[in-house]
Structure formats: C-alpha cells, structure tokens
Design an enzyme around this catalytic site. Sequence first.
Site, PDB file in Angstrom:
ATOM      1  N   TYR A  94      34.856 -58.076 -31.176  1.00  9.79           N
ATOM      2  CA  TYR A  94      36.089 -57.337 -30.869  1.00  9.79           C
ATOM      3  C   TYR A  94      35.954 -56.648 -29.510  1.00  9.79           C
ATOM      4  O   TYR A  94      36.864 -56.730 -28.672  1.00  9.79           O
ATOM      5  CB  TYR A  94      36.365 -56.307 -31.976  1.00  9.79           C
ATOM      6  CG  TYR A  94      37.666 -55.553 -31.808  1.00  9.79           C
ATOM      7  CD1 TYR A  94      38.894 -56.167 -32.061  1.00  9.79           C
ATOM      8  CD2 TYR A  94      37.667 -54.212 -31.398  1.00  9.79           C
ATOM      9  CE1 TYR A  94      40.093 -55.468 -31.897  1.00  9.79           C
ATOM     10  CE2 TYR A  94      38.866 -53.513 -31.237  1.00  9.79           C
ATOM     11  CZ  TYR A  94      40.069 -54.147 -31.495  1.00  9.79           C
ATOM     12  OH  TYR A  94      41.257 -53.451 -31.328  1.00  9.79           O
ATOM     13  N   SER A 105      41.789 -51.666 -25.602  1.00  7.21           N
ATOM     14  CA  SER A 105      41.218 -50.734 -26.592  1.00  7.21           C
ATOM     15  C   SER A 105      40.082 -49.967 -25.926  1.00  7.21           C
ATOM     16  O   SER A 105      39.446 -50.492 -24.998  1.00  7.21           O
ATOM     17  CB  SER A 105      40.649 -51.517 -27.783  1.00  7.21           C
ATOM     18  OG  SER A 105      39.887 -50.661 -28.620  1.00  7.21           O
TER      19      SER A 105
HETATM   20  N1  NAD Z   1      45.000 -49.304 -34.487  1.00  7.42           N
HETATM   21  C1  NAD Z   1      44.064 -48.951 -33.616  1.00  7.42           C
HETATM   22  O1  NAD Z   1      43.327 -47.959 -33.812  1.00  7.42           O
HETATM   23  C2  NAD Z   1      43.898 -49.742 -32.335  1.00  7.42           C
HETATM   24  C3  NAD Z   1      43.021 -49.227 -31.368  1.00  7.42           C
HETATM   25  C4  NAD Z   1      42.849 -49.929 -30.181  1.00  7.42           C
HETATM   26  C5  NAD Z   1      43.544 -51.102 -29.962  1.00  7.42           C
HETATM   27  N2  NAD Z   1      44.373 -51.591 -30.909  1.00  7.42           N
HETATM   28  C6  NAD Z   1      45.079 -52.845 -30.604  1.00  7.42           C
HETATM   29  O2  NAD Z   1      46.462 -52.646 -30.756  1.00  7.42           O
HETATM   30  C7  NAD Z   1      47.095 -53.901 -31.044  1.00  7.42           C
HETATM   31  C8  NAD Z   1      48.006 -53.714 -32.245  1.00  7.42           C
HETATM   32  O3  NAD Z   1      47.197 -53.372 -33.359  1.00  7.42           O
HETATM   33  P1  NAD Z   1      47.725 -52.538 -34.627  1.00  7.42           P
HETATM   34  O4  NAD Z   1      46.728 -51.497 -34.888  1.00  7.42           O
HETATM   35  O5  NAD Z   1      49.144 -52.209 -34.457  1.00  7.42           O
HETATM   36  O6  NAD Z   1      47.494 -53.667 -35.748  1.00  7.42           O
HETATM   37  P2  NAD Z   1      48.445 -54.374 -36.817  1.00  7.42           P
HETATM   38  O7  NAD Z   1      47.530 -55.205 -37.631  1.00  7.42           O
HETATM   39  O8  NAD Z   1      49.320 -53.373 -37.456  1.00  7.42           O
HETATM   40  O9  NAD Z   1      49.367 -55.320 -35.901  1.00  7.42           O
HETATM   41  C9  NAD Z   1      48.869 -56.498 -35.319  1.00  7.42           C
HETATM   42  C10 NAD Z   1      50.037 -57.409 -35.024  1.00  7.42           C
HETATM   43  O10 NAD Z   1      49.522 -58.604 -34.406  1.00  7.42           O
HETATM   44  C11 NAD Z   1      50.146 -59.719 -35.035  1.00  7.42           C
HETATM   45  N3  NAD Z   1      49.332 -60.912 -34.967  1.00  7.42           N
HETATM   46  C12 NAD Z   1      48.109 -61.154 -35.528  1.00  7.42           C
HETATM   47  N4  NAD Z   1      47.722 -62.421 -35.283  1.00  7.42           N
HETATM   48  C13 NAD Z   1      48.719 -62.981 -34.541  1.00  7.42           C
HETATM   49  C14 NAD Z   1      48.912 -64.275 -33.978  1.00  7.42           C
HETATM   50  N5  NAD Z   1      48.004 -65.265 -34.149  1.00  7.42           N
HETATM   51  N6  NAD Z   1      50.042 -64.499 -33.271  1.00  7.42           N
HETATM   52  C15 NAD Z   1      50.969 -63.532 -33.123  1.00  7.42           C
HETATM   53  N7  NAD Z   1      50.852 -62.304 -33.645  1.00  7.42           N
HETATM   54  C16 NAD Z   1      49.743 -62.037 -34.347  1.00  7.42           C
HETATM   55  C17 NAD Z   1      50.366 -59.278 -36.484  1.00  7.42           C
HETATM   56  O11 NAD Z   1      51.333 -60.100 -37.094  1.00  7.42           O
HETATM   57  C18 NAD Z   1      50.814 -57.841 -36.264  1.00  7.42           C
HETATM   58  O12 NAD Z   1      52.212 -57.814 -36.005  1.00  7.42           O
HETATM   59  C19 NAD Z   1      45.960 -54.895 -31.260  1.00  7.42           C
HETATM   60  O13 NAD Z   1      45.789 -55.639 -30.077  1.00  7.42           O
HETATM   61  C20 NAD Z   1      44.763 -53.993 -31.521  1.00  7.42           C
HETATM   62  O14 NAD Z   1      43.554 -54.639 -31.172  1.00  7.42           O
HETATM   63  C21 NAD Z   1      44.563 -50.938 -32.086  1.00  7.42           C
END
Ligand code: NAD
Length: 255
Positions: free
Chosen positions: A153, A140
Amino acid sequence: MKLEGKTIIVTGGTSGIGEACVRYFAGKCGARVVAASIQKEEGAALQAELGEDRVRFVFCDVSDESSVEAMIGESVQAFGKIDGVHCNAGVWGKGLVTDFTERDFERLMGVNVKGAFWTAKHAIPAMEKTGGGVFLITTSVAAQIGFPAHALYCASKAALEALVRCLATDHAGTIRSVGVSPGTIDTPMLAASCEGWDAPVEELYAQVEQKIPVRRLGQPLDIAKTAAFLLSDESEYINGTIVTLDGGTMALPPW
Ligand SMILES: NC(=O)c1ccc[n+]([C@@H]2O[C@H](COP(=O)([O-])OP(=O)(O)OC[C@H]3O[C@@H](n4cnc5c(N)ncnc54)[C@H](O)[C@@H]3O)[C@@H](O)[C@H]2O)c1
C-alpha cells in the site's frame, strides 16, 4: 459555488472520501459530477438521490484500461466536456513483502497505480481538447512513512505522489496536477482496516484520536473541501503540490 459550470469526474465516487466529494462538488460547489466506480447499486442510488442532471454514475473498473477509456467517453457524452478529475479510487492491503502473491500485487497496484495511469492517459487528452483542466490524485500519508506491514500500500501511494509531480511538469500549461494526502479518515476503508484487531472499532478509533494533534479523525468532508479548492480556479497557481490533511500527525516529532 467554486465549481459552477465545471464537470468533474470522481473515481471511487460511491463510498467514503469519493462519495463525500461527489455530494460536496454537486451540492455546494455547483459542479456536474460523474461518480465512477465498481459499486453499481450505490452509484445508481447516488444518481437517483442527487438527480441525473447533476450526478451521473458510470461503472468503471479503473484497473482495466478499456473500462477507463469508456468511462471518459461516457462522461464527455453526458456533460459535453471534462474540467477536472479526482482520481480517488483505491484499495487497501496489509502484509509483509513476504506475504504477498503476484495476484495480491496485481490487485492493489492495478487499482491504485495502474488506475491512476489509465485515468490520466485518457482524461488528459479529453480535457486538453476543451482547453485543459485539473488532475487531482488522492495519495496518503502512507507515501511518506513506513507503516508496519503495509509495504505494498505504501509503495502504491508513493508511486502516486511521483505521478502527481511528473504530470505537473509534462502537462503544465494545460493541466494542473495536484494531490491530497489524507491521514486517518473515517470511511469504510478505515473500518475494514480495523478488522482482526482485539478491540471494537470505536475503541480503536478513540485510541487513534488521542495520537492525532487535533484529537479527532478526519472526516470525508474535510478532504472534499480541499479537493474542491484544488479543482477550482481559485488555486490556479498550485501545480505539482500535494496537500496533507492529517490533523497535524505528520508534524509530530518522530520519537
Ligand atoms: N480512509 C483513510 O484513512 C484514507 C487515508 C489515506 C488515503 N486514503 C485513500 O482515499 C481513497 C478513498 O478511500 P476511502 O477511505 O474513501 O475508501 P472506500 O473503500 O470507502 O472507497 C474506495 C472507493 O474506491 C472504489 N474502487 C475500488 N476498486 C475500484 C476499481 N477497481 N475501480 C473503480 N473504483 C474502485 C470503491 O468502489 C469505492 O467507491 C483511496 O485511494 C484510499 O487509499 C484513505
């Protein structure tokens, strides 16, 4: 068909960025994909929609080493080998250092950091047995900046960037280790992060869009397209690199 003949595991593959990756890798890139997460219903629906010869849901709590080990075993059993892992499962948490309890720490670091460690620990030997592969981590932009009230985070994501670099040197030759660093992406996690603010989500998104040089939020598919390239043989000389996908936000002057 960048990933034709390859088997790719996507952790957190049933929501947001991970789900878009599963759909794109299987639908447009010709891969067989394991979607691993804790979301049983979403996973079963995704598998039924895309077909189990193409996409398998495997329940996995990445913070639990035995669950990760079992998921890797099931993936090999289902598709014969693993060529790439997109280590993407993550949770978000807001607060000052003084707000967090040990339980909060364990939960966030458990999923974001331990999850990536256990996944690397068990996926790398499995990939090495069949000639090697690619280990991709979703980090991120939070790894690079001090987001107010996001110490835990941000620290978790900085740890992942260090891990990308360490795996890239320790396993070079058989495993390429790479990262994608998203900015602000339109997913359920982003929507959840807007809870408690004094404006509706659409209004908050519109405000954020005005601050992004390309004037739009990132979409999960933006990440999926780059992830597919990094997991493919087209990027064979990229190792230890983390690609930022933020519409230019990190290029802005810091004042
Ligand atoms: N959305 C953003 O703006 C953003 C920005 C930077 C980084 N990210 C990163 O991208 C990745 C995906 O995030 P997203 O925005 O799609 O979020 P999201 O909440 O839509 O998806 C997160 C996924 O992780 C899974 N998960 C959570 N805990 C878990 C566990 N203990 N074991 C297995 N799976 C688990 C959930 O079931 C879900 O499928 C994350 O690592 C997040 O930190 C997101």
